[in-house]
Scaffold this motif. Structure first.
Motif, PDB file in Angstrom:
ATOM      1  N   ILE A  86      11.068 -19.920  -2.028  1.00 51.89           N
ATOM      2  CA  ILE A  86      11.649 -18.644  -2.486  1.00 51.89           C
ATOM      3  C   ILE A  86      10.571 -17.779  -3.145  1.00 51.89           C
ATOM      4  O   ILE A  86      10.474 -16.573  -2.871  1.00 51.89           O
ATOM      5  N   LEU A  89       8.382 -16.321  -0.498  1.00 52.21           N
ATOM      6  CA  LEU A  89       9.038 -15.242   0.242  1.00 52.21           C
ATOM      7  C   LEU A  89       9.074 -13.961  -0.585  1.00 52.21           C
ATOM      8  O   LEU A  89       8.789 -12.865  -0.073  1.00 52.21           O
ATOM      9  N   LEU A  90       9.382 -14.086  -1.877  1.00 52.13           N
ATOM     10  CA  LEU A  90       9.441 -12.892  -2.732  1.00 52.13           C
ATOM     11  C   LEU A  90       8.063 -12.242  -2.815  1.00 52.13           C
ATOM     12  O   LEU A  90       7.935 -11.017  -2.754  1.00 52.13           O
ATOM     13  N   PHE A 117      17.237 -16.189  -1.052  1.00 53.08           N
ATOM     14  CA  PHE A 117      16.186 -15.169  -1.099  1.00 53.08           C
ATOM     15  C   PHE A 117      16.825 -13.775  -1.154  1.00 53.08           C
ATOM     16  O   PHE A 117      16.428 -12.912  -1.940  1.00 53.08           O
TER      17      PHE A 117
END
Ligand SMILES: Nc1ncnc2c1ncn2[C@@H]1O[C@H](COP(=O)(O)OP(=O)(O)O)[C@@H](O)[C@H]1O
Ligand SMILES: [Mg+2]
Length: 429
Positions: A86, A89-90, A117
């Protein structure tokens, strides 16, 4: 609200947001897709155990909820062991303005990660739209749904009427250029479009047009980012077919979760149900699941129901073993050939530990490479395995969830044999 023009969202990473109430810019409408909104149960559960309440009334339906293995998780508090994914991805979507690809085997937890997410992205101020792809969807249908689902707040406030008119005037079939020109010009708020089950799209042209529009969106500094979710082969296809996209894209593999997170998942469910799991019971779940949250939930559900039906205040190893027998029976109903093959491998003392070695490697990495020692065991897997696409000399189980069922079958057979031995010994004495 982002009514004053483009503004970069403040990123709150999972650990930072643990005890903060989310600042949500909630989109107001969604037409074809669903708009993802922040879950208020903030924070991840990774380690530590919950206080158990031995006298709490045990509720069978609580077991189904706590150990639901049939639906993706619907809140970040239920997601275990995915902080790295996560955060990554951020970072790539918000810090580096990249598109993202989430890939992994079926049942590995891709949708769950994508949803959480999306939840964080929503908290960061993005409009998040989630679409499961339909097999015969074409580009215009998918992007038309996005245009229809965009909340007003995402569009330049001074030009909303013009945008609505331009969307209205879009032809039934439009390509990536027309789409990108429109959104790059009018969309001022960050938008994250999650395209789940990307591998289900059957039309090559649709995939190509999506890839082309991702490149054009990046080149035009547009505010829309795509998150493509699918199995490995569909991702490989998009990257090999469009090498120029690579620098605009991050790739996240969804593999297995660590043993600490497997235990945290069990702690969480066990606290919700009010039934502790003995350490022997946990050991079996760990051995069989090999870090697959799906299998952890499935096994725990059956084991906990067994414990409840015998009015126990603890889930024991025996409950897990009974649960395994049931899980295998149910799985066999949909996968008879694999099940009978696995059962005969499990009964073969000469090869079963080597077969478990192979299954363990496949469960961890989705693929495995036979060694001279495991070759015989691998040969017995017959049609249950196939050559892995693009990975020379490697194999994969046709059913990506099967390796754990092979281990379950071996564990169950070993236990039955031990049981018979114990009974014989008792009779002899
Ligand atoms: N990190 C996780 N923690 C807890 N449960 C999970 C996790 N990842 C997946 N699951 C569970 O596993 C099952 C499969 O997950 P899903 O996201 O649907 O997988 P995929 O999209 O890869 O097929 C679901 O029941 C889900 O609740
Ligand atoms: Mg999914």
């Amino acid at each position: 609200m982002l009514l004053g023009g483009p503004k970069r969202p403040t990123i709150s990473l999972p650990d930072e947001s643990f005890n903060r109430s989310p600042q949500v810019n909630r989109p107001t409408s969604s037409v074809a897709g669903s708009v993802v909104q922040a879950d208020k149960n903030v924070g991840f559960r990774t380690e530590g155990s919950h206080a158990l309440l031995p006298d709490r009334a045990v509720n069978r339906s609580a077991v189904f909820t706590a150990f639901d293995a049939s639906r993706p998780i619907n809140g970040r508090s239920q997601l275990f062991g995915r902080e790295k994914e996560i955060k990554g991805l951020l970072r790539s979507v918000f810090d580096f303005n990249q598109h993202a690809v989430i890939y992994g085997a079926r049942g590995s937890g891709k949708t769950s990660v994508a949803r959480v997410f999306g939840d964080f992205a929503d908290q960061c101020g993005s409009v998040v739209l989630y679409f499961p792809c339909e097999p015969d969807a074409n580009f215009s249908q998918l992007m038309g749904a996005l245009l229809d689902g965009l909340p007003k707040g995402a569009v330049d406030p001074l030009r909303r009427a013009e945008f609505a008119r331009r969307v209205e005037e879009m032809p039934a079939h439009f390509g990536p250029l027309a789409f990108v020109e429109l959104v790059a010009d009018f969309v001022v708020r960050p938008v994250v479009l999650i395209l789940d089950e990307f591998d289900r799209i059957t039309l090559d042209q649709t995939r190509t047009e999506i890839a082309v529009s991702m490149k054009l969106l990046s080149d035009n500094h547009a505010r829309i980012r795509f998150v493509i979710v699918g199995i490995a082969s569909s991702v490989a296809q998009i990257l090999t077919g469009h090498p120029s996209l690579r620098r605009h894209m991050s790739v996240t593999r969804i593999g297995r979760i660590e043993p600490g997170s497997v235990n945290a998942l069990m702690d969480h469910g066990s606290a919700a149900v009010g039934l502790p799991f003995s350490s022997d019971a946990r050991d079996i779940v760990e051995r069989v699941s090999v870090g697959s949250p799906y299998h952890v939930r499935l096994l725990c559900r059956h084991a906990a129901l067994h414990a409840i039906s015998r009015r126990s205040t603890e889930v024991t190893a025996a409950d897990v073993r009974s649960g395994i027998v049931e899980v295998l029976e149910q799985w066999a109903e949909t996968n008879q050939l694999d099940a009978s093959r696995f059962s005969s491998i499990a009964s073969n003392i000469a090869i079963r530990s080597l077969a478990e070695e192979v299954a363990r490697e496949a469960a961890k990495f989705d693929i495995f490479k036979p060694t001279p020692e495991t070759l015989d065991a691998v040969a017995r897997l017959g049609d249950s395995i196939e050559l892995a696409e693009g990975e020379q000399g490697s194999y994969a189980f046709v059913d990506s969830l099967a390796p754990q069922f092979l281990i379950a079958s071996i564990a169950s057979t070993e236990e039955q044999e031990d049981h018979i031995k114990r009974q014989r010994r008792a009779l002899e004495n």
